[in-house]
Write an enzyme that holds these catalytic residues in place. Sequence first.
Site, short mmCIF file in Angstrom:
data_model
loop_
_atom_site.label_atom_id
_atom_site.label_comp_id
_atom_site.label_asym_id
_atom_site.label_seq_id
_atom_site.Cartn_x
_atom_site.Cartn_y
_atom_site.Cartn_z
CB VAL A 2 -0.89 0.00 1.28
CG1 VAL A 2 -1.78 1.22 1.32
CG2 VAL A 2 -1.72 -1.28 1.34
CB CYS A 3 1.02 4.21 -2.21
SG CYS A 3 1.78 5.84 -2.25
CB VAL A 4 3.73 5.20 2.93
CG1 VAL A 4 4.77 5.92 2.11
CG2 VAL A 4 3.63 5.82 4.32
CB ALA A 58 -1.84 4.53 3.10
#
Lengths: 119, 121, 99
Positions: free
Chosen positions: A77-79, A82
């Site tokens: 998941v792209c930080v 997110a």
Amino acid sequence: MKFGIVVNEGPYQHQASDSAYLFAKAAIESGHEVWRVFFYHDGVNNASRLTEPPQDDRNIVNRWTKLAEEHKVDLVVCVAAALRRGIKEENLAQGFRISGLGQLVESGIKCDRLVTFGD
Amino acid sequence: MSDNKKFMFVNRKAPYGTIYALESLEVVLITAAFDQDVSLAFLDDGVYQLKKGMQTKGIETKNFSPTYRALEDYDVEKLYVEKEAMEARGLNEDDFIVGVTVLSRAEMGKLMDEQDVVLSF
Amino acid sequence: MLHIVNKSPLTSGTLESCLNTMADGGDVLLIEDAVYAATKGNAYESKLSAAMGRCKVHVLMPDLEARGLGDRLMAGVAGVDYAGFVGLAVSNKNCQSWL
């Protein structure tokens, strides 16, 4: 063949996550490897363990978790995306991990094909 | 497998209406940091991303367009605009915030074919 | 190159852009709402037919069937399932999703 998959849209709103999942499943059934699925933009909402769909509907989040467990698929998941949307370690579903955009670029470098699903 | 691949970022969406233009730039910068061969293609409404003179104060959003000018500091110098898309929007090269190479559709299609990885935004 | 399109040509210019720009000899796969492009009698049918001289057009049948149009596939378009989608991604050396 080694596949990377990118999911750009959230679950239940757009078909992208369903299409990506069915593609991943078919790739594995055809004997290929799905090395990583990268969740970007609203796609990060696929990783919320707080999701509770009605009982007669598919559980999109659990489906990804199961795929990761059974076939060692790396769900990233792209930080930045997110954090913008309130997806954090504390509400992250099992099988997902939060990391940077470098993981998306790495998918492009390491995989034979990178297939994107979005709007 | 080679660890140096040709990445093309295809930008077909207008800025601000959706976040994709901004996110594309983020991935471009990271990809350049991985020492990959990076190209940016601007088609359809994506051409509007390059328009100079953006004033975003009134929509309380960061103007990210100066980043296009900083790309050359990251050795990202291949910016391609589709000629037909540019002309269909009443724009010419002087309207852009950064220098670009204008390609015909046919040239753009050929360039896409030569890529290893194409990411669309 | 495999070109993946997911929007109806009756509401979006995406398929038109793809067909106009793509190099000859590629594969086009219509998924999600793009499957409407491949149905008999739709306003885009003749344009899609015209493109078939330059590229091969495929449609994801589960998406067409879900939309109640599984029996309206226009001539010249090949129906594929998800395994066929994977096959197209393998047989082309690269792919692009026209989002």
